[in-house]
Design a protein around this motif. Structure first.
Motif, PDB file in Angstrom:
ATOM      1  N   PRO A 188       0.839  -1.210   0.000  1.00 53.30           N
ATOM      2  CA  PRO A 188       0.000   0.000   0.000  1.00 53.30           C
ATOM      3  C   PRO A 188       0.871   1.256   0.000  1.00 53.30           C
ATOM      4  O   PRO A 188       1.888   1.334   0.693  1.00 53.30           O
ATOM      5  CB  PRO A 188      -0.800  -0.128   1.299  1.00 53.30           C
ATOM      6  N   GLY A 189       0.483   2.234  -0.793  1.00 51.83           N
ATOM      7  CA  GLY A 189       1.229   3.483  -0.882  1.00 51.83           C
ATOM      8  C   GLY A 189       0.550   4.596  -0.107  1.00 51.83           C
ATOM      9  O   GLY A 189      -0.683   4.728  -0.125  1.00 51.83           O
ATOM     10  N   ILE A 190       1.346   5.401   0.600  1.00 44.66           N
ATOM     11  CA  ILE A 190       0.831   6.508   1.413  1.00 44.66           C
ATOM     12  C   ILE A 190       1.492   7.803   0.938  1.00 44.66           C
ATOM     13  O   ILE A 190       2.721   7.876   0.834  1.00 44.66           O
ATOM     14  CB  ILE A 190       1.124   6.289   2.908  1.00 44.66           C
ATOM     15  N   LEU A 191       0.684   8.805   0.646  1.00 49.56           N
ATOM     16  CA  LEU A 191       1.159  10.124   0.244  1.00 49.56           C
ATOM     17  C   LEU A 191       0.878  11.119   1.356  1.00 49.56           C
ATOM     18  O   LEU A 191      -0.262  11.226   1.823  1.00 49.56           O
ATOM     19  CB  LEU A 191       0.466  10.572  -1.051  1.00 49.56           C
ATOM     20  N   THR A 192       1.901  11.853   1.806  1.00 51.35           N
ATOM     21  CA  THR A 192       1.730  12.847   2.869  1.00 51.35           C
ATOM     22  C   THR A 192       2.242  14.186   2.391  1.00 51.35           C
ATOM     23  O   THR A 192       3.257  14.266   1.685  1.00 51.35           O
ATOM     24  CB  THR A 192       2.508  12.432   4.132  1.00 51.35           C
ATOM     25  N   PHE A 193       1.534  15.242   2.763  1.00 50.78           N
ATOM     26  CA  PHE A 193       1.956  16.607   2.450  1.00 50.78           C
ATOM     27  C   PHE A 193       1.235  17.560   3.398  1.00 50.78           C
ATOM     28  O   PHE A 193       0.185  17.230   3.966  1.00 50.78           O
ATOM     29  CB  PHE A 193       1.657  16.967   0.995  1.00 50.78           C
ATOM     30  N   LYS A 194       1.809  18.720   3.580  1.00 53.50           N
ATOM     31  CA  LYS A 194       1.236  19.724   4.458  1.00 53.50           C
ATOM     32  C   LYS A 194       0.217  20.561   3.706  1.00 53.50           C
ATOM     33  O   LYS A 194       0.436  20.939   2.560  1.00 53.50           O
ATOM     34  CB  LYS A 194       2.330  20.633   5.016  1.00 53.50           C
ATOM     35  N   GLY A 195      -0.894  20.858   4.383  1.00 56.35           N
ATOM     36  CA  GLY A 195      -1.906  21.728   3.798  1.00 56.35           C
ATOM     37  C   GLY A 195      -1.715  23.165   4.236  1.00 56.35           C
ATOM     38  O   GLY A 195      -0.715  23.533   4.857  1.00 56.35           O
ATOM     39  N   GLY A 196      -2.671  24.002   3.915  1.00 52.14           N
ATOM     40  CA  GLY A 196      -2.597  25.399   4.333  1.00 52.14           C
ATOM     41  C   GLY A 196      -1.987  26.294   3.268  1.00 52.14           C
ATOM     42  O   GLY A 196      -1.487  25.844   2.238  1.00 52.14           O
ATOM     43  N   LYS A 197      -1.985  27.574   3.556  1.00 55.81           N
ATOM     44  CA  LYS A 197      -1.485  28.571   2.613  1.00 55.81           C
ATOM     45  C   LYS A 197       0.024  28.651   2.694  1.00 55.81           C
ATOM     46  O   LYS A 197       0.624  28.621   3.749  1.00 55.81           O
ATOM     47  CB  LYS A 197      -2.101  29.942   2.942  1.00 55.81           C
ATOM     48  N   ARG A 198       0.671  28.770   1.536  1.00 59.89           N
ATOM     49  CA  ARG A 198       2.115  28.886   1.445  1.00 59.89           C
ATOM     50  C   ARG A 198       2.481  30.254   0.891  1.00 59.89           C
ATOM     51  O   ARG A 198       1.925  30.695  -0.112  1.00 59.89           O
ATOM     52  CB  ARG A 198       2.688  27.789   0.547  1.00 59.89           C
ATOM     53  N   ILE A 199       3.414  30.880   1.545  1.00 58.71           N
ATOM     54  CA  ILE A 199       3.862  32.215   1.131  1.00 58.71           C
ATOM     55  C   ILE A 199       5.261  32.087   0.551  1.00 58.71           C
ATOM     56  O   ILE A 199       6.166  31.563   1.200  1.00 58.71           O
ATOM     57  CB  ILE A 199       3.857  33.191   2.314  1.00 58.71           C
ATOM     58  N   ARG A 200       5.420  32.547  -0.658  1.00 57.67           N
ATOM     59  CA  ARG A 200       6.714  32.477  -1.321  1.00 57.67           C
ATOM     60  C   ARG A 200       7.354  33.861  -1.346  1.00 57.67           C
ATOM     61  O   ARG A 200       6.707  34.850  -1.684  1.00 57.67           O
ATOM     62  CB  ARG A 200       6.567  31.965  -2.750  1.00 57.67           C
ATOM     63  N   ASN A 201       8.623  33.895  -1.000  1.00 55.66           N
ATOM     64  CA  ASN A 201       9.373  35.144  -1.052  1.00 55.66           C
ATOM     65  C   ASN A 201      10.132  35.213  -2.368  1.00 55.66           C
ATOM     66  O   ASN A 201      10.963  34.362  -2.665  1.00 55.66           O
ATOM     67  CB  ASN A 201      10.355  35.209   0.125  1.00 55.66           C
TER      68      ASN A 201
END
Length: 398
Positions: A188-201
């Motif tokens: 089984p494969g699991i994908l993880t990532f952070k949610g929320g707004k990202r601010i790029r400089n």
């Protein structure tokens, strides 16, 4: 729709021509392309054909030519199969067959869904049960075993977690992990990532091709001769800050290089077609010459910009920077990211805890920082032993 094309390119060694042929194949959606008068040496055919045709198969009559290869035939192996019957200095005779359409329903459905989602983040994960290349099924972790409890089984990597360019841009910290198979023959494969707004400089970036601008040196001189108050370092800092605005104005004068190249290519095609209809018109010939020069300069500026962004060694050899290359770069960056790690005690650390786990591990091996007393030479054991030995040798001689 299957499309064949032939083009007398009059030399395929130049990078700009290699990029032109590759764009021509992509834009026209060709299935086979024959390059005439390539003038590529047989020893360079592999590198040049790899940059131009990518994953396509190709054949040539380079072994029959004494002054560079004359004919190169490249085709899409997923659409066609080609068998060479005979080759000569002037021709290559071959048999071409159209490949069957197995396993294309899935790809056709994915293309339709891609058009529906437009430019949104998108992932496709699961058992694809196929591979693009044979080596894609090999690796350090096999996620499908044909005979889990027997001998002589087949080990492959068939399950994938794929993300489009928009997903990678939006969730650059995403990572995947395949768990043990358990009672199944697939992991089984699991994908993880952070949610929320990202601010790029967005910082200042200097494009190297600006140095070829006709006003670059005069603009730099105009800023540098101005008098500034403060220390030497403060003066340099103020001048460099003012140079940012100058460089941005010069960069804005180029506009969007990609759109500029596309527009100049369209104008050049129209002018060349008009010149073909009226070959004795000197004004049209002059327009073609000016457009060709502007198009080549825009192409070179575009290539310099992409090379600088990529910062990879083999681009200095002249790769044309395909879309697949940029996807590979993003994949390499994500692959080097450590999302989780397990220590010697079996504890798993994820995300922000990973750096702390490294520090704890190496602190146990190397120890902690401590002020080290630097002994004097008189107290050094090596120093005393060495000079005692010298004294003994001298007394022996005397």
């Amino acid at each position: 729709m299957i499309k064949f094309a032939s083009w007398n390119i009059r030399g395929l060694n130049a990078l700009i021509k290699q990029r032109e042929v590759r764009d021509f194949i992509r834009v026209k959606s060709l299935s086979l392309c024959c390059i005439i008068e390539s003038k590529v040496l047989p020893s360079n055919l592999g590198d040049v054909s790899g940059r131009v045709f990518g994953s396509w198969n190709w054949v040539s009559n380079g072994l029959s030519c004494t002054q560079g290869t004359r004919l190169i035939i490249a085709w899409d192996p997923s659409v066609l199969s080609l068998i060479v019957i005979a080759q000569h200095l002037q021709y290559v005779n071959c048999e071409i067959r159209i490949v069957g359409v197995e396993r294309r329903d899935l790809w056709r459905a994915l293309r339709k869904f891609k058009a529906f989602i437009d430019n949104k983040a998108w992932i496709a994960m699961g058992d694809f049960n196929t591979m693009l290349f044979p080596h894609d099924g090999l690796g350090c972790q096999y996620i499908w075993i044909q005979k889990p409890s027997g001998d002589g089984g087949i080990l492959r990597k068939l399950d994938r977690i794929l993300g489009n360019l928009e997903f990678i841009d939006k969730f650059g910290d995403a990572s995947d992990f395949f768990e043990p198979r358990g009672i199944s023959d697939h992991s089984p494969g699991i994908l993880t990532f952070k949610g929320g707004k990202r601010i790029r400089n967005c910082g200042f970036k200097f494009d190297n091709f600006l140095t070829s601008h006709k006003d670059f040196l005069s603009s730099v001189e105009g800023v540098w001769i101005k008098q500034k108050r403060g220390s030497y370092m403060k003066k340099i800092l103020l001048k460099m800050q003012e140079m940012k605005g100058v460089c941005r104005r010069l960069r804005n004068s180029y506009g969007c290089l990609d759109k500029k190249v596309t527009l100049l290519k369209s104008e050049l095609d129209v002018a060349q077609l008009a010149c073909d209809l009226d070959p004795f018109n000197d004004l049209l010939k002059e327009d073609v010459a000016h457009l060709l020069l502007a198009y080549q300069q825009a192409r070179n500026d575009q290539l310099e910009m992409v090379k600088q962004k990529a910062k990879i060694s083999w681009l200095n050899e002249g790769d044309g920077n395909s879309k697949f290359f940029f996807h590979s770069m993003k994949e390499k960056r994500n692959r080097n990211h450590i999302a989780a790690i397990k220590d010697s005690r079996g504890m798993v650390f994820e995300h922000d805890e990973v750096p702390k786990a490294f520090i704890t591990h190496f602190s146990g091996i190397l120890g902690t920082f401590d002020a080290m007393v630097n002994p004097s030479m008189e107290d050094c054991v090596f120093y005393r032993s060495f000079f005692n030995g010298i004294s003994a040798i001298n007394s022996t001689h005397y």
